[in-house]
Design a protein around this motif. Sequence first.
Motif, PDB file in Angstrom:
ATOM      1  N   ARG A 100      -7.312   1.911  -0.331  1.00  0.00           N
ATOM      2  CA  ARG A 100      -6.629   1.717   0.949  1.00  0.00           C
ATOM      3  C   ARG A 100      -7.631   1.412   2.059  1.00  0.00           C
ATOM      4  O   ARG A 100      -7.448   0.474   2.848  1.00  0.00           O
TER       5      ARG A 100
ATOM      6  N   HIS B 170      -7.133   5.979  -4.782  1.00  0.00           N
ATOM      7  CA  HIS B 170      -6.226   5.228  -3.916  1.00  0.00           C
ATOM      8  C   HIS B 170      -6.714   5.243  -2.469  1.00  0.00           C
ATOM      9  O   HIS B 170      -6.560   4.251  -1.754  1.00  0.00           O
TER      10      HIS B 170
ATOM     11  N   ILE C   3       0.834  -1.203   0.000  1.00  0.00           N
ATOM     12  CA  ILE C   3       0.000   0.000   0.000  1.00  0.00           C
ATOM     13  C   ILE C   3       0.866   1.250   0.000  1.00  0.00           C
ATOM     14  O   ILE C   3       0.615   2.210  -0.749  1.00  0.00           O
TER      15      ILE C   3
ATOM     16  N   LEU D 293      -0.068   3.089  -3.414  1.00  0.00           N
ATOM     17  CA  LEU D 293      -1.291   3.856  -3.216  1.00  0.00           C
ATOM     18  C   LEU D 293      -1.007   5.148  -2.462  1.00  0.00           C
ATOM     19  O   LEU D 293      -0.480   5.124  -1.335  1.00  0.00           O
ATOM     20  N   ASP D 294      -1.374   6.258  -3.062  1.00  0.00           N
ATOM     21  CA  ASP D 294      -1.170   7.584  -2.488  1.00  0.00           C
ATOM     22  C   ASP D 294      -2.400   7.965  -1.650  1.00  0.00           C
ATOM     23  O   ASP D 294      -3.539   7.905  -2.128  1.00  0.00           O
TER      24      ASP D 294
ATOM     25  N   TRP E 225      -6.879  -5.551  -7.740  1.00  0.00           N
ATOM     26  CA  TRP E 225      -6.055  -4.707  -6.883  1.00  0.00           C
ATOM     27  C   TRP E 225      -5.174  -5.550  -5.965  1.00  0.00           C
ATOM     28  O   TRP E 225      -4.002  -5.229  -5.733  1.00  0.00           O
TER      29      TRP E 225
ATOM     30  N   ASN F  37      -4.797  10.638  -3.195  1.00  0.00           N
ATOM     31  CA  ASN F  37      -5.557  10.335  -4.400  1.00  0.00           C
ATOM     32  C   ASN F  37      -6.906   9.734  -4.007  1.00  0.00           C
ATOM     33  O   ASN F  37      -6.960   8.759  -3.261  1.00  0.00           O
TER      34      ASN F  37
END
Length: 377
Positions: free
Chosen positions: A123, A119, A108, A112-113, A234, A116
């Motif tokens: 998350r 994202h 993560i 993943l930001d 994902w 965003n």
Amino acid sequence: WRTFCRERDTPHVRVLDPRASLFVKLEEEWNVMRFVCSLVEQRGVQPDTAASYLGQVQGWHLRTHGVKLCGGVRLERLREMLRGLRRLHPSTRRLRRGVAPQKLAVAIAKLLDRRNPLHANVRALLAVMLQGLVRGAESGADGAFDPSRHPTREDVIVTQERLVWMMWPCKNMKHSGGKTVPLIIGAGGEFVDAVAEMNNLKRVDPVALGAESSTPLFRKPNGRPFKVEEIRDWVEKLMRAVGEEPSQFGAHSIRIGGATALFQAGADPCVIRTMGRWSSDCYRLYVRACFGQTLEWGQERPVQPRYQTWQVSSRRWIHTDPFRAWGALGLTLDKASVTPALLRSTPTPPPSMADRRRQQRARLGHDQSPHPLWDDS
């Protein structure tokens, strides 16, 4: 089952008198065999799954009409047919591994930001699935979005200490009707913190006031909920980023990893069953003892010596602790009097049948010569 019967212009309710002739019962069994074959050959269902579907039909027919299909016949031909179908259609199910919280946290952070919106949704989705042991079908929606069944932003209350999600389970307890099952997750996870991720989601992807009840809990940029297939994609992408084989992971790997993490942390089985909404001990199928935990068991609980002893009741050799075995036979034994030589000694094998007969003849006063009543044959 109804579709199958309708296509053949035959009633789906097939109440048969158990006293009916054998010919009629076998004809009914033949119809059930056609149903199972149609599931496997036409719909692509695995043979074991088709057998499970038939079991559900049998249960429905019994509850509704008081008798199973075929008048309660044992369906031996169906069992033999299923064996052949398993050979013709071997299982293609993939090995599903659990996602470890440590690796999920690394993946993560790598991909993943938090800022965003997409994202942030992913998350929060994966964190809640891991810590809440949530199924993919419970967190997403494969068909049309239905706010009365699928999760919405209104269903979740998040504070700094916990989150509470009123959910509708897709399996057990769904009979309660509606979103009546609370899922509670505390804050402060060591690797994954679902509460922090949900608070971040509310900041990054806010919802207009009054629209919470019609907004999916986890959504894509187009406003639609995630599908189970997209959740699987994902998970595979994240596992590929940390060097794992993506084909061994799926959406259910998150649930497996969460149950395994609870088990490794020493959680009580009742806690695992409650959190995962399991109504039986089938949660054991989801718990995978990790390599590190196995090493700890070997180091903290060294393997004790095992000894052979004779279990009279079952007439077989077993390996067990001699103190426990002798206690089971009603004998007392002082451990201080047991020497290493005694423990290393080989136990005496049990007497053979012929020896026991000779001993019994001697107790009854017979001589040792053969006797017709005691012939070994």
